[in-house]
Design a protein around this motif. Structure first.
Motif, PDB file in Angstrom:
ATOM      1  N   GLN A  95       0.837  -1.205   0.000  1.00 33.01           N
ATOM      2  CA  GLN A  95       0.000   0.000   0.000  1.00 33.01           C
ATOM      3  C   GLN A  95       0.871   1.253   0.000  1.00 33.01           C
ATOM      4  O   GLN A  95       0.557   2.228  -0.665  1.00 33.01           O
ATOM      5  CB  GLN A  95      -0.918   0.039   1.228  1.00 33.01           C
ATOM      6  N   LYS A  96       1.963   1.197   0.762  1.00 29.95           N
ATOM      7  CA  LYS A  96       2.854   2.348   0.876  1.00 29.95           C
ATOM      8  C   LYS A  96       3.670   2.562  -0.393  1.00 29.95           C
ATOM      9  O   LYS A  96       3.916   3.698  -0.798  1.00 29.95           O
ATOM     10  CB  LYS A  96       3.793   2.186   2.069  1.00 29.95           C
ATOM     11  N   ASP A  97       4.107   1.482  -1.017  1.00 27.51           N
ATOM     12  CA  ASP A  97       4.930   1.558  -2.230  1.00 27.51           C
ATOM     13  C   ASP A  97       4.243   0.759  -3.328  1.00 27.51           C
ATOM     14  O   ASP A  97       4.361  -0.466  -3.391  1.00 27.51           O
ATOM     15  CB  ASP A  97       6.327   1.005  -1.949  1.00 27.51           C
ATOM     16  N   HIS A  98       3.537   1.461  -4.201  1.00 29.86           N
ATOM     17  CA  HIS A  98       2.772   0.788  -5.260  1.00 29.86           C
ATOM     18  C   HIS A  98       3.660   0.142  -6.321  1.00 29.86           C
ATOM     19  O   HIS A  98       3.171  -0.649  -7.132  1.00 29.86           O
ATOM     20  CB  HIS A  98       1.793   1.770  -5.911  1.00 29.86           C
ATOM     21  N   ASN A  99       4.929   0.459  -6.327  1.00 25.33           N
ATOM     22  CA  ASN A  99       5.853  -0.158  -7.288  1.00 25.33           C
ATOM     23  C   ASN A  99       6.397  -1.492  -6.781  1.00 25.33           C
ATOM     24  O   ASN A  99       7.070  -2.208  -7.507  1.00 25.33           O
ATOM     25  CB  ASN A  99       7.022   0.789  -7.582  1.00 25.33           C
ATOM     26  N   LEU A 100       6.109  -1.809  -5.539  1.00 26.49           N
ATOM     27  CA  LEU A 100       6.600  -3.035  -4.927  1.00 26.49           C
ATOM     28  C   LEU A 100       5.841  -4.245  -5.489  1.00 26.49           C
ATOM     29  O   LEU A 100       4.621  -4.228  -5.596  1.00 26.49           O
ATOM     30  CB  LEU A 100       6.388  -2.946  -3.412  1.00 26.49           C
ATOM     31  N   THR A 101       6.558  -5.289  -5.851  1.00 25.57           N
ATOM     32  CA  THR A 101       5.916  -6.510  -6.333  1.00 25.57           C
ATOM     33  C   THR A 101       5.619  -7.421  -5.151  1.00 25.57           C
ATOM     34  O   THR A 101       6.162  -7.233  -4.057  1.00 25.57           O
ATOM     35  CB  THR A 101       6.814  -7.270  -7.333  1.00 25.57           C
ATOM     36  N   VAL A 102       4.780  -8.417  -5.377  1.00 20.57           N
ATOM     37  CA  VAL A 102       4.459  -9.378  -4.322  1.00 20.57           C
ATOM     38  C   VAL A 102       5.731 -10.097  -3.882  1.00 20.57           C
ATOM     39  O   VAL A 102       5.942 -10.325  -2.686  1.00 20.57           O
ATOM     40  CB  VAL A 102       3.393 -10.392  -4.808  1.00 20.57           C
ATOM     41  N   GLU A 103       6.573 -10.465  -4.841  1.00 13.44           N
ATOM     42  CA  GLU A 103       7.812 -11.172  -4.511  1.00 13.44           C
ATOM     43  C   GLU A 103       8.685 -10.335  -3.588  1.00 13.44           C
ATOM     44  O   GLU A 103       9.244 -10.842  -2.611  1.00 13.44           O
ATOM     45  CB  GLU A 103       8.602 -11.525  -5.787  1.00 13.44           C
ATOM     46  N   GLN A 104       8.800  -9.035  -3.898  1.00 15.46           N
ATOM     47  CA  GLN A 104       9.629  -8.159  -3.076  1.00 15.46           C
ATOM     48  C   GLN A 104       9.040  -7.989  -1.672  1.00 15.46           C
ATOM     49  O   GLN A 104       9.756  -8.053  -0.674  1.00 15.46           O
ATOM     50  CB  GLN A 104       9.781  -6.791  -3.750  1.00 15.46           C
ATOM     51  N   ALA A 105       7.736  -7.775  -1.613  1.00 11.83           N
ATOM     52  CA  ALA A 105       7.077  -7.554  -0.321  1.00 11.83           C
ATOM     53  C   ALA A 105       7.132  -8.802   0.557  1.00 11.83           C
ATOM     54  O   ALA A 105       7.368  -8.709   1.769  1.00 11.83           O
ATOM     55  CB  ALA A 105       5.637  -7.120  -0.533  1.00 11.83           C
ATOM     56  N   THR A 106       6.915  -9.973  -0.039  1.00 14.85           N
ATOM     57  CA  THR A 106       6.943 -11.208   0.758  1.00 14.85           C
ATOM     58  C   THR A 106       8.357 -11.529   1.216  1.00 14.85           C
ATOM     59  O   THR A 106       8.551 -11.993   2.337  1.00 14.85           O
ATOM     60  CB  THR A 106       6.361 -12.405  -0.021  1.00 14.85           C
ATOM     61  N   SER A 107       9.343 -11.280   0.363  1.00 18.52           N
ATOM     62  CA  SER A 107      10.722 -11.587   0.751  1.00 18.52           C
ATOM     63  C   SER A 107      11.175 -10.716   1.921  1.00 18.52           C
ATOM     64  O   SER A 107      11.968 -11.168   2.757  1.00 18.52           O
ATOM     65  CB  SER A 107      11.673 -11.428  -0.437  1.00 18.52           C
ATOM     66  N   LYS A 108      10.656  -9.488   2.021  1.00 19.73           N
ATOM     67  CA  LYS A 108      10.985  -8.629   3.161  1.00 19.73           C
ATOM     68  C   LYS A 108      10.462  -9.213   4.471  1.00 19.73           C
ATOM     69  O   LYS A 108      10.996  -8.938   5.538  1.00 19.73           O
ATOM     70  CB  LYS A 108      10.393  -7.227   2.972  1.00 19.73           C
ATOM     71  N   GLN A 109       9.419 -10.026   4.389  1.00 22.49           N
ATOM     72  CA  GLN A 109       8.841 -10.658   5.575  1.00 22.49           C
ATOM     73  C   GLN A 109       9.346 -12.093   5.767  1.00 22.49           C
ATOM     74  O   GLN A 109       8.874 -12.803   6.655  1.00 22.49           O
ATOM     75  CB  GLN A 109       7.308 -10.662   5.476  1.00 22.49           C
ATOM     76  N   GLY A 110      10.262 -12.514   4.906  1.00 18.27           N
ATOM     77  CA  GLY A 110      10.821 -13.856   5.024  1.00 18.27           C
ATOM     78  C   GLY A 110       9.890 -14.950   4.515  1.00 18.27           C
ATOM     79  O   GLY A 110       9.961 -16.086   4.968  1.00 18.27           O
ATOM     80  N   LEU A 111       9.014 -14.600   3.586  1.00 16.19           N
ATOM     81  CA  LEU A 111       8.057 -15.557   3.007  1.00 16.19           C
ATOM     82  C   LEU A 111       8.303 -15.702   1.514  1.00 16.19           C
ATOM     83  O   LEU A 111       8.771 -14.764   0.864  1.00 16.19           O
ATOM     84  CB  LEU A 111       6.614 -15.058   3.200  1.00 16.19           C
TER      85      LEU A 111
END
Length: 151
Positions: A95-111
């Motif tokens: 939501q904060k960074d609309h350019n972020l992909t699912v892969e990038q967002a999940t990897s930041k959470q260790g998923l």
């Protein structure tokens, strides 16, 4: 959600019935096809084989067993809070960074994406968890929204 499950169960039942019918027809055709023409002795044998195969099919369950994801209720209910928080964090970061992909967002959470989707399916299957996540995401998007704040 229950309507969807009931619809899927009805479709699975109909599909199983259709498969049994097709198998019986194919079996009858193969037995009849291999029988010599005009042989009186073989017609009785064919009928006996058909009865035997029909009884075997009738003894089998009418529907296929439900997939583990539908029958394993404990897994759907036991989603650790830490996993729910990771799920919320993935969506908040997107939501904060609309350019972020699912892969990038999940990897930041260790998923992995697969783990995230499995977690998503569990959360969507649980009404309470789903509402908790929606409320948290609404609050993250608009902190002043009274509907998204805890009562």
């Amino acid at each position: 959600m229950n309507r969807i499950k009931m619809t899927l169960a009805a479709m699975r039942t109909g599909a199983a019935t259709a498969v049994i019918t097709i198998i019986c027809a194919a079996l009858a055709a193969s037995i009849a096809w291999s029988a010599p023409v005009g042989s009186a002795d073989t017609s009785g044998a064919i009928e006996a084989q058909l009865r035997h195969h029909t009884m075997q099919l009738a003894a089998e369950p009418a529907t296929a067993p439900a997939p583990a994801s539908e029958t394993d209720e404990a897994d759907d209910k036991d989603v650790p809070t830490s996993q729910v928080d990771k799920y919320i964090s993935v969506y908040e970061s997107m939501q904060k960074d609309h350019n972020l992909t699912v892969e990038q967002a999940t990897s930041k959470q260790g998923l992995t994406v697969a783990q995230f989707r499995a977690l998503e399916n569990k959360i969507e299957a649980d009404d309470t968890l789903r509402e908790r996540v929606r409320k948290a995401l609404r609050h993250a998007a608009n902190p002043n929204d009274k509907e998204s704040s805890d009562d």
